[in-house]
Design a protein around this motif. Structure first.
Motif, short mmCIF file in Angstrom:
data_model
loop_
_atom_site.label_atom_id
_atom_site.label_comp_id
_atom_site.label_asym_id
_atom_site.label_seq_id
_atom_site.Cartn_x
_atom_site.Cartn_y
_atom_site.Cartn_z
N LYS A 12 0.84 -1.19 0.00
CA LYS A 12 0.00 0.00 0.00
C LYS A 12 0.89 1.26 0.00
N PRO A 13 0.42 2.37 -0.59
CA PRO A 13 -0.77 2.47 -1.43
C PRO A 13 -0.52 1.84 -2.79
N PHE A 14 -1.58 1.38 -3.44
CA PHE A 14 -1.40 0.68 -4.70
C PHE A 14 -2.33 1.25 -5.76
N ASP A 15 -2.04 0.89 -7.02
CA ASP A 15 -2.88 1.29 -8.15
C ASP A 15 -4.04 0.30 -8.25
N PRO A 16 -5.28 0.72 -8.00
CA PRO A 16 -6.41 -0.22 -8.02
C PRO A 16 -6.56 -0.98 -9.33
N ILE A 17 -6.30 -0.32 -10.45
CA ILE A 17 -6.46 -0.99 -11.74
C ILE A 17 -5.45 -2.12 -11.89
N ALA A 18 -4.19 -1.84 -11.48
CA ALA A 18 -3.15 -2.87 -11.56
C ALA A 18 -3.47 -4.04 -10.63
N VAL A 19 -3.94 -3.74 -9.43
CA VAL A 19 -4.29 -4.80 -8.47
C VAL A 19 -5.46 -5.62 -9.00
N MET A 20 -6.42 -4.95 -9.61
CA MET A 20 -7.58 -5.65 -10.17
C MET A 20 -7.14 -6.67 -11.24
N ALA A 21 -6.18 -6.26 -12.08
CA ALA A 21 -5.69 -7.16 -13.12
C ALA A 21 -4.98 -8.37 -12.51
N ARG A 22 -4.23 -8.15 -11.44
CA ARG A 22 -3.50 -9.26 -10.80
C ARG A 22 -4.46 -10.21 -10.10
N ILE A 23 -5.50 -9.65 -9.47
CA ILE A 23 -6.51 -10.49 -8.83
C ILE A 23 -7.20 -11.36 -9.87
N LYS A 24 -7.53 -10.76 -11.00
CA LYS A 24 -8.22 -11.50 -12.06
C LYS A 24 -7.40 -12.70 -12.52
N GLN A 25 -6.09 -12.53 -12.65
CA GLN A 25 -5.23 -13.63 -13.08
C GLN A 25 -5.34 -14.82 -12.14
N HIS A 26 -5.34 -14.56 -10.85
CA HIS A 26 -5.39 -15.65 -9.87
C HIS A 26 -6.77 -16.31 -9.84
N LEU A 27 -7.83 -15.51 -10.01
CA LEU A 27 -9.17 -16.08 -10.01
C LEU A 27 -9.38 -16.99 -11.21
N VAL A 28 -8.92 -16.56 -12.36
CA VAL A 28 -9.05 -17.37 -13.57
C VAL A 28 -8.21 -18.64 -13.46
N ALA A 29 -7.00 -18.51 -12.90
CA ALA A 29 -6.13 -19.67 -12.74
C ALA A 29 -6.72 -20.67 -11.75
N ALA A 30 -7.39 -20.15 -10.72
CA ALA A 30 -7.97 -21.03 -9.70
C ALA A 30 -9.20 -21.75 -10.21
N ASN A 31 -9.93 -21.14 -11.13
CA ASN A 31 -11.16 -21.74 -11.64
C ASN A 31 -11.39 -21.26 -13.06
N SER A 32 -10.82 -21.97 -14.01
CA SER A 32 -10.86 -21.54 -15.40
C SER A 32 -12.27 -21.55 -15.98
N SER A 33 -13.21 -22.21 -15.30
CA SER A 33 -14.59 -22.25 -15.81
C SER A 33 -15.38 -21.00 -15.42
N VAL A 34 -14.80 -20.21 -14.53
CA VAL A 34 -15.50 -19.00 -14.07
C VAL A 34 -15.40 -17.92 -15.14
N ASP A 35 -16.51 -17.31 -15.46
CA ASP A 35 -16.55 -16.24 -16.45
C ASP A 35 -16.44 -14.91 -15.72
N ILE A 36 -15.24 -14.33 -15.71
CA ILE A 36 -15.05 -13.05 -15.03
C ILE A 36 -15.64 -11.94 -15.88
N GLU A 37 -16.59 -11.20 -15.32
CA GLU A 37 -17.23 -10.11 -16.05
C GLU A 37 -16.23 -8.98 -16.23
N GLN A 38 -16.22 -8.39 -17.42
CA GLN A 38 -15.32 -7.27 -17.61
C GLN A 38 -15.85 -6.26 -18.61
#
Length: 394
Positions: A104-130
């Motif tokens: 912290k402090p961090f860039d929310p957009i950059a953090v959002m992109a990194r979170i998305k990578q882990h969510l997709v990797a954890a469950n590739s069947s999940v459709d992340i809305e964007q």
């Protein structure tokens, strides 16, 4: 999909929740402030991602929670979020197989992109809305945003103090603000201005300034600083609009205060109302920034039309949420319209101050207001008259 946030800072909890729901509005977000609460939620729900603060209350460390989870689950994506970026903190996190380490402090957009990578990797069947993020739908849900998010906390605290039955003493305020250079400079400048015209030498200390302007006016200066704070806004157009709104409100507040002084009415009451005439506009700007932080895209036209459409709605909701006294709400509203048949001098004054600030020098409405308040045109403050408002910007 379930995510777990273990973070004792409520504001940070809300930001992370917004980022997660910006990725997928169907996401279940669980929040905890302690290791025990976090461990309990992890045991009860099928957690797909853990966002954990390193430093937690009672000298607890988030690594204790990570160690307990890793003993039974070596695959759960874990993102450590902390104010510490030292080598020891990074090394310890890596030892317990933390996937990401964000300072912290961090860039929310950059953090959002990194979170998305882990969510997709954890469950590739999940459709992340964007692509279906919609500014109109996001901002229109006023009740939800004002419940989940903390708009302008400094302004809310200042207003709560102003409207409480027994405000602090001048001595208490001086002690509380003694290390705050912005409010000290602002109050000393105000105490020596024409608005507070006084005899004697110039005042040079914070305590003298508070004693001179009074506690009520001193608190309104803290409110002014809070409302003018644009640090929460990262988008350049939002920052520029916020500054414009703050400047306009400041000008109106100062005209209202000068008129109140001339008419022997309550200066602080009128000044406070003037500062808040753009409250709704500023709140909409913050809502748009949150939309951007959630991954949304906006144009300048989007921003302009959204502010115009929702400013009044947000302003009214915030007045209720902050429990503003009815008299203060009426003075704020009077800046837009005093209403037909109104005889309350403070309401007429607020509308007159708004006309002067807008440059409506020769309007029929301004002439009528002058007659109602028994003021001659030469009595009015303004750029062409001697008693124009003092600049009290930080």
């Amino acid at each position: 999909m379930h995510t777990l946030i273990v973070e004792d800072d409520v504001v940070m909890q809300e930001l992370l929740t917004t980022l997660l729901r910006g990725l997928d509005s169907r996401m279940h977000v669980h929040c905890a402030e302690t290791i025990a609460a976090g461990l309990s939620l992890w045991q009860k729900h099928p957690i797909d991602l853990l966002l954990c603060d390193l430093n937690l209350p009672n000298q607890e460390t988030g690594l204790t929670l990570v160690k307990a989870i890793r003993a039974k689950d070596s695959e759960l994506p874990i993102i450590m979020i902390t104010g510490r970026g030292d080598r020891a903190a990074v090394t310890d996190s890596a030892r317990y197989k933390v996937n990401e380490f964000i300072v912290k402090p961090f860039d929310p957009i950059a953090v959002m992109a990194r979170i998305k990578q882990h969510l997709v990797a954890a469950n590739s069947s999940v459709d992340i809305e964007q692509s279906d993020l919609n500014l109109e739908a996001f901002v229109a849900d006023t009740d939800d945003l004002l419940t989940r998010l903390n708009f302008m906390p400094g302004a809310e605290i200042a207003l709560t103090t102003i409207t409480q039955p027994e405000p602090p003493s001048a001595r208490e305020l001086a002690q509380q603000w003694q290390n705050d250079m912005a409010i000290t400079a602002r109050l000393i400048r105000l105490a020596n201005s024409s608005l507070m015209r006084r005899s004697g030498g110039a005042l040079t200390t914070l305590r003298e300034a508070i004693a001179s302007v009074g506690v009520d006016m001193a608190l309104t200066q803290m409110l002014a600083l809070s409302l003018a704070d644009t640090s929460r806004l990262q988008h350049s157009t939002l920052q520029n609009l916020a500054k414009t709104f703050a400047d306009e409100s400041q000008k109106l507040a100062e005209y209202a205060a000068l008129l109140a002084k001339q008419l022997k009415l309550n200066i602080a009451n009128c000044y406070t109302a003037g500062l808040m005439v753009r409250l709704g506009d500023c709140a909409v700007l913050e809502a748009i920034q949150l939309f951007i932080d959630s991954g949304g895209n906006v144009t300048d036209d989007d921003i302009s039309s959204t502010v115009k459409k929702y400013a009044a709605q947000y302003g009214n909701q915030l007045k209720i949420k902050w429990r503003l006294p009815l008299a203060l709400r009426e003075r704020i509203g009077a800046a837009y319209s005093a209403g037909e048949g109104k005889v309350n001098p403070e309401l007429l004054l607020m509308r007159l101050a708004a006309c002067i600030a807008a440059g409506d020098d020769n309007s029929a409405e301004q002439e009528k207001l002058c007659r109602q308040l028994r003021l001659a045109p030469s009595d009015l403050p303004g750029p062409t008259n001697r008693d124009s408002p003092e600049t009290t910007q930080p």
